[in-house]
Design a protein around this motif. Structure first.
Motif, PDB file in Angstrom:
ATOM      1  N   SER A  49      -6.884 -65.942  13.115  1.00  0.00           N
ATOM      2  CA  SER A  49      -6.896 -64.621  12.192  1.00  0.00           C
ATOM      3  C   SER A  49      -5.879 -63.870  13.796  1.00  0.00           C
ATOM      4  CB  SER A  49      -7.743 -64.352  12.221  1.00  0.00           C
ATOM      5  OG  SER A  49      -7.887 -65.662  10.985  1.00  0.00           O
ATOM      6  N   MET A  50      -5.304 -63.797  14.662  1.00  0.00           N
ATOM      7  CA  MET A  50      -5.365 -63.254  16.481  1.00  0.00           C
ATOM      8  C   MET A  50      -3.680 -63.173  16.228  1.00  0.00           C
ATOM      9  SD  MET A  50      -7.316 -61.228  17.716  1.00  0.00           S
ATOM     10  CE  MET A  50      -7.455 -60.914  19.058  1.00  0.00           C
ATOM     11  N   ASP A  51      -3.291 -63.708  15.189  1.00  0.00           N
ATOM     12  CA  ASP A  51      -1.937 -63.811  15.272  1.00  0.00           C
ATOM     13  C   ASP A  51      -1.055 -62.562  14.871  1.00  0.00           C
ATOM     14  OD1 ASP A  51       0.031 -66.307  15.875  1.00  0.00           O
ATOM     15  OD2 ASP A  51      -0.327 -66.862  14.006  1.00  0.00           O
ATOM     16  N   PRO A  52      -1.324 -61.662  13.849  1.00  0.00           N
ATOM     17  CA  PRO A  52      -0.775 -60.065  13.895  1.00  0.00           C
ATOM     18  C   PRO A  52      -0.722 -59.566  15.639  1.00  0.00           C
ATOM     19  CG  PRO A  52      -2.363 -60.844  11.931  1.00  0.00           C
ATOM     20  CD  PRO A  52      -2.754 -62.187  13.174  1.00  0.00           C
ATOM     21  N   TYR A  53      -2.222 -59.407  15.850  1.00  0.00           N
ATOM     22  CA  TYR A  53      -2.016 -59.227  17.028  1.00  0.00           C
ATOM     23  C   TYR A  53      -1.318 -58.794  18.180  1.00  0.00           C
ATOM     24  CZ  TYR A  53      -6.452 -57.469  14.136  1.00  0.00           C
ATOM     25  OH  TYR A  53      -7.354 -56.960  13.377  1.00  0.00           O
ATOM     26  N   ILE A  54      -1.339 -60.630  18.381  1.00  0.00           N
ATOM     27  CA  ILE A  54      -0.859 -61.246  19.113  1.00  0.00           C
ATOM     28  C   ILE A  54       0.827 -60.453  19.218  1.00  0.00           C
ATOM     29  CG2 ILE A  54       0.516 -63.031  20.536  1.00  0.00           C
ATOM     30  CD1 ILE A  54      -2.118 -64.978  19.664  1.00  0.00           C
ATOM     31  N   ILE A  71      -8.168 -57.993  25.053  1.00  0.00           N
ATOM     32  CA  ILE A  71      -7.484 -57.869  23.517  1.00  0.00           C
ATOM     33  C   ILE A  71      -8.151 -59.046  23.054  1.00  0.00           C
ATOM     34  CG2 ILE A  71      -6.155 -57.536  21.567  1.00  0.00           C
ATOM     35  CD1 ILE A  71      -4.798 -56.267  24.293  1.00  0.00           C
ATOM     36  N   THR A  72      -9.254 -58.372  21.857  1.00  0.00           N
ATOM     37  CA  THR A  72     -10.664 -58.949  21.488  1.00  0.00           C
ATOM     38  C   THR A  72     -11.288 -58.498  19.775  1.00  0.00           C
ATOM     39  OG1 THR A  72     -12.320 -60.842  21.767  1.00  0.00           O
ATOM     40  CG2 THR A  72     -12.322 -58.606  22.827  1.00  0.00           C
ATOM     41  N   ASP A  73     -11.643 -59.211  18.495  1.00  0.00           N
ATOM     42  CA  ASP A  73     -12.236 -58.966  18.271  1.00  0.00           C
ATOM     43  C   ASP A  73     -13.798 -59.807  18.132  1.00  0.00           C
ATOM     44  OD1 ASP A  73     -11.808 -61.726  17.508  1.00  0.00           O
ATOM     45  OD2 ASP A  73     -11.438 -61.093  15.331  1.00  0.00           O
ATOM     46  N   ALA A  74     -13.733 -60.246  19.161  1.00  0.00           N
ATOM     47  CA  ALA A  74     -15.265 -61.614  19.461  1.00  0.00           C
ATOM     48  C   ALA A  74     -16.361 -60.752  20.229  1.00  0.00           C
ATOM     49  CB  ALA A  74     -14.959 -62.927  20.028  1.00  0.00           C
ATOM     50  N   GLY A  75     -17.160 -61.294  20.693  1.00  0.00           N
ATOM     51  CA  GLY A  75     -17.808 -60.976  21.780  1.00  0.00           C
ATOM     52  C   GLY A  75     -18.695 -61.908  22.828  1.00  0.00           C
ATOM     53  N   SER A  86      -9.681 -52.761  31.360  1.00  0.00           N
ATOM     54  CA  SER A  86      -9.656 -52.263  30.028  1.00  0.00           C
ATOM     55  C   SER A  86      -9.695 -52.691  28.525  1.00  0.00           C
ATOM     56  CB  SER A  86      -8.291 -50.992  29.678  1.00  0.00           C
ATOM     57  OG  SER A  86      -7.634 -50.252  30.619  1.00  0.00           O
ATOM     58  N   VAL A  87     -10.604 -52.309  27.999  1.00  0.00           N
ATOM     59  CA  VAL A  87     -10.734 -53.052  26.450  1.00  0.00           C
ATOM     60  C   VAL A  87     -10.476 -52.875  25.082  1.00  0.00           C
ATOM     61  CG1 VAL A  87     -12.633 -54.616  25.186  1.00  0.00           C
ATOM     62  CG2 VAL A  87     -13.158 -54.352  27.522  1.00  0.00           C
ATOM     63  N   LEU A  88      -9.918 -53.391  24.414  1.00  0.00           N
ATOM     64  CA  LEU A  88      -9.012 -53.345  23.375  1.00  0.00           C
ATOM     65  C   LEU A  88     -10.294 -54.025  22.260  1.00  0.00           C
ATOM     66  CD1 LEU A  88      -5.398 -52.433  23.424  1.00  0.00           C
ATOM     67  CD2 LEU A  88      -7.244 -50.721  24.199  1.00  0.00           C
ATOM     68  N   HIS A  89     -10.676 -53.463  21.752  1.00  0.00           N
ATOM     69  CA  HIS A  89     -12.038 -54.277  21.199  1.00  0.00           C
ATOM     70  C   HIS A  89     -11.864 -53.767  19.419  1.00  0.00           C
ATOM     71  CE1 HIS A  89     -16.611 -55.235  20.185  1.00  0.00           C
ATOM     72  NE2 HIS A  89     -15.771 -55.812  20.085  1.00  0.00           N
ATOM     73  N   LEU A  90     -11.469 -55.275  19.095  1.00  0.00           N
ATOM     74  CA  LEU A  90     -11.000 -54.810  17.184  1.00  0.00           C
ATOM     75  C   LEU A  90     -11.949 -54.980  16.883  1.00  0.00           C
ATOM     76  CD1 LEU A  90      -8.108 -57.433  17.851  1.00  0.00           C
ATOM     77  CD2 LEU A  90      -7.950 -54.894  17.919  1.00  0.00           C
ATOM     78  N   LEU A  91     -12.546 -54.114  15.743  1.00  0.00           N
ATOM     79  CA  LEU A  91     -14.229 -54.605  15.267  1.00  0.00           C
ATOM     80  C   LEU A  91     -13.769 -54.490  13.726  1.00  0.00           C
ATOM     81  CD1 LEU A  91     -15.140 -50.505  16.345  1.00  0.00           C
ATOM     82  CD2 LEU A  91     -15.343 -52.501  17.297  1.00  0.00           C
ATOM     83  N   GLY A  97      -1.772 -50.825  17.376  1.00  0.00           N
ATOM     84  CA  GLY A  97      -0.967 -50.789  18.023  1.00  0.00           C
ATOM     85  C   GLY A  97      -0.227 -49.684  19.078  1.00  0.00           C
ATOM     86  N   ARG A  98      -0.937 -47.956  18.348  1.00  0.00           N
ATOM     87  CA  ARG A  98      -0.980 -46.907  18.755  1.00  0.00           C
ATOM     88  C   ARG A  98      -1.150 -46.981  19.958  1.00  0.00           C
ATOM     89  NH1 ARG A  98      -1.356 -44.774  13.370  1.00  0.00           N
ATOM     90  NH2 ARG A  98      -3.754 -44.141  14.340  1.00  0.00           N
ATOM     91  N   VAL A  99      -2.837 -47.768  19.908  1.00  0.00           N
ATOM     92  CA  VAL A  99      -2.885 -47.548  21.152  1.00  0.00           C
ATOM     93  C   VAL A  99      -2.883 -48.409  22.462  1.00  0.00           C
ATOM     94  CG1 VAL A  99      -5.524 -47.973  22.546  1.00  0.00           C
ATOM     95  CG2 VAL A  99      -5.161 -47.257  20.588  1.00  0.00           C
ATOM     96  N   LEU A 100      -2.095 -49.639  21.830  1.00  0.00           N
ATOM     97  CA  LEU A 100      -1.306 -50.107  22.889  1.00  0.00           C
ATOM     98  C   LEU A 100       0.000 -49.543  23.163  1.00  0.00           C
ATOM     99  CD1 LEU A 100      -2.218 -52.913  24.183  1.00  0.00           C
ATOM    100  CD2 LEU A 100      -0.479 -54.229  22.364  1.00  0.00           C
TER     101      LEU A 100
END
Length: 671
Positions: A241-246, A350-354, A384-389, A429-432
């Motif tokens: 499920s990470m394709d949109p962020y990739i 860039i991750t949504d997991a711990g 830097s960490v972009l944490h996808l909640l 996307g805005r943050v990136l």
């Protein structure tokens, strides 16, 4: 005659053991008031040995080498030291005391980057510094600081030097600031320490005549300052499920490449990309733990980046649980990427997991957030960490956030953590875009400033940063931190030809906190170890933990061995292995020998282990004891990684990296 020869032979045979024994029994001088700690010194750069006092020099000493003091003699008003390589009687020769630095503990300090803050003042006498702090006389401090900063200190000033205005990378321009004495004090409500130090650079200062010639030569040859280069390595979760962020990361990078091309900055900003999943031994169909798709050489232009990253897709199956090995990806970015030549170094996770932390059987690194952060800082990398909640009943986002905030903490600035609510792709996307744009803008500003153009833009950027820091919006605050770090890195770059150097001061006093901002620490405390000593430390700590886990050590012996190890590192690392029971030391550990207090007292800084009592240990619940042991195991893993990073070690004699090469290790990373 034969009888006489026989008698002489017998006499020699009888006396020889005594003569040999006498040589073996020669010991170094003890420190004053100590029963087991010997006097030691460091050789200053340029020091020489003499076979006899005030005779011809015999050989140069390697700078900052440690020697034991066996004898002191005064001749013609000068004090000479007879030095030995070890405490077993192997003598090296005589050396003037003025060419040495007392080294009765292994603690040294490094100055923190002063950009945006006051530089550290060095005082001639403790009482002068203490009186200034006790009186809280801000006006007097301001006057002293301005005089030191402008180079207008008079002969009667209590200030004798000031920290260089530029950041000095201890790995590029090695220096030592050994601690000789200390006194605890308070600045307001903050506990601080007044330290007596020596301040010595490895290389001598450039003579003024040479310094005057250098700019003319540069101008004559039209030599330009090298371009400011930034590198960003994305470490992206490529699980299900990470394709949109990739895809959105690709889009952000494409925008930046377009900007770089328009601004004629191609090659000055490089992008890399590492994908991570999870331990494939647990789920083989995940295919890999980490994979480098783009290195910084390939990512110097858009074609190279997108050719390499075109095949990146998210996994089609789930990992074992919601935690994934993001630390393995970050570690690969730190260790596997060639960062040489990059002035600004960023890793963006860039991750949504711990993460899988140390102690997790599926962890590929065995490292904690603190260990990984320290390794990044050792190499000058900002995390830097972009944490996808993302919504999930399995995810423990609050625990992951705490860990990622710790991972991305940067000294003096704060945590580079950004939580993207609900994992919203547009928000992500805005943050990136904002992050990548800022980094590119930093390169543009540095290029203009280096060319002597538009310094007003640099000042405006500084003003914008100040305004952003007042914002309460999460993105604005995040951008303010990026701007603050970028400004500091640009200042380092622009001042690289300004031959600032640590002041060569043999005896000075300073305080380890900012007098105007007492909560800010001005120094990092470190312990100077050789690569061989770090290897010994790694082996002994591992042995202590293994033996304890097997039930072969009582809690008392376990703690005493650990405390002995910590105290020995701080006092005399050459004795590693001789002060712990687990290594078979003949007399046991320092507690067995009755020397534990002697080793620990008088140390200005102590680590976690030295402050832990048996009573505290026994009062701890099992969870806290396990957590403590896990922290020790994390440090052991850090030692192994640090040992293998040969680019971080300093060869004091200019030769290849070897077991005698040194590294100043942060005190908090030691037991």
């Amino acid at each position: 005659m034969a009888i006489l020869k026989s008698t002489l032979t017998l006499l020699i045979v009888v006396l020889m053991p005594s003569l040999l024994l006498g040589a073996v029994q020669q010991h170094p001088l003890l420190m004053e008031g100590k029963q087991a700690l010997y006097q030691r010194v460091l050789s200053k750069p340029g020091a020489h040995f003499y076979e006899e006092i005030q005779k011809a020099k015999s050989k140069p000493a390697t700078p900052f080498s440690v020697f034991y003091v066996y004898n002191r003699k005064t001749k013609n008003g000068a004090t000479w030291l007879q030095l030995g390589h070890n405490r077993h009687g192997e003598l090296a020769g005589w050396m003037p005391e003025t060419e040495t630095i007392p080294w009765n503990q292994g603690l040294t300090v490094a100055f923190r980057d002063p950009v945006g803050n006051d530089r550290v003042l060095l005082f001639n006498e403790k009482d002068n510094l203490k009186a200034l702090i006790d009186s809280n006389d801000k006006e007097k401090y301001r006057q002293l600081y301005q005089a030191a900063e402008s180079g207008e200190l008079d002969d009667n000033s209590p200030v004798i030097a000031i920290q260089p205005r530029t950041h000095i990378d201890i790995l590029k321009d090695f220096y030592l600031v050994p601690i000789r004495d200390h006194e605890d004090i308070y600045i307001g409500n903050e506990q601080a320490r007044i330290l007596q130090v020596s301040s010595v650079p490895l290389l001598p200062a450039v003579e003024s005549k040479k310094a005057d010639v250098a700019p003319k030569r540069a101008k004559a040859s039209d030599k330009k300052i090298k371009p400011f280069r930034s590198a960003v390595v994305f470490v992206i979760d490529s699980t299900l499920s990470m394709d949109p962020y990739i895809d959105r990361t690709r889009e952000a990078v494409r925008k930046i490449y377009d900007t770089i091309t328009k601004e004629d900055l191609t090659g000055d900003v490089s992008f890399g990309l590492i994908a991570f999943r999870d331990n494939p031994q647990a789920v083989p169909d995940l295919e890999y733990l980490t994979q480098t798709y783009v290195d910084l050489q390939q990512g110097q232009d858009a074609a190279g980046f997108f050719n390499q990253v075109s095949s990146l897709k998210a996994a089609t199956i789930s990992s074992r649980d919601f935690n994934e090995d993001s630390f393995a990806g970050v570690n690969e970015a730190i260790a596997g990427i060639d960062w040489q030549g990059q002035d600004a170094r960023y890793v963006v996770l860039i991750t949504d997991a711990g993460p899988r932390e140390a102690g997790d059987p599926l962890s590929g690194t065995g490292m904690s957030s603190a260990s990984l952060r320290q390794l990044a800082q050792d190499k000058g990398i900002a995390l830097s960490v972009l944490h996808l909640l993302t919504p999930s009943i399995m995810a423990d986002h609050s625990k992951a956030e705490e860990t990622y905030r710790d991972l991305s903490y940067y000294p003096g600035i704060g945590s580079f953590y950004f939580g993207v609510e609900t994992g919203n792709v547009e928000r992500f996307g805005r943050v990136l875009d904002a992050l990548a744009t800022q980094i590119t803008e930093q390169v543009k500003l540095a290029a203009m400033a280096a060319a002597g153009k538009n310094m007003a833009l640099e000042r405006q950027a500084k003003n914008n940063q100040a305004e952003q820091e007042k914002e309460t919006d999460q993105l604005a605050q995040f951008q303010a931190k990026v701007a603050k770090l970028g400004y500091a890195l640009r200042m380092r770059y622009l001042q690289q030809n300004d031959k600032q150097q640590i002041p060569n001061v043999f005896n000075a006093w300073l305080v380890d906190r900012d007098i105007n901002k007492p909560r800010r620490q001005t120094l990092d405390v470190r312990v100077l170890l050789t690569r061989d000593q770090l290897s010994d430390l790694h082996g002994i700590m591992h042995q202590v933990l293994i033996t304890a886990e097997e039930g072969l050590l009582s809690p008392r012996t376990f703690l005493h061995d650990l405390k002995s190890l910590a105290a020995t590192i701080a006092r005399d690392p050459e004795q590693l292995g001789t002060t712990t029971r687990v290594t078979g030391a003949r007399q046991g550990n320092l507690a067995d020998m009755g020397f534990m207090r002697e080793y620990i007292e008088d140390l200005p800084y102590t680590g976690e282990v030295m402050n832990l009592s048996l009573e505290n240990w026994q009062d701890w619940p099992a969870r806290e004891q396990i957590s403590f042991i896990n922290r020790l195991e994390e440090k052991i893993n850090y030692y192994q990684v640090l040992h293998d990073h040969t680019d971080l070690w300093v060869s004091l004699d200019g030769g290849p990296i070897s077991g005698d090469s040194v590294f100043p290790i942060a005190l908090e990373m030691l037991p």
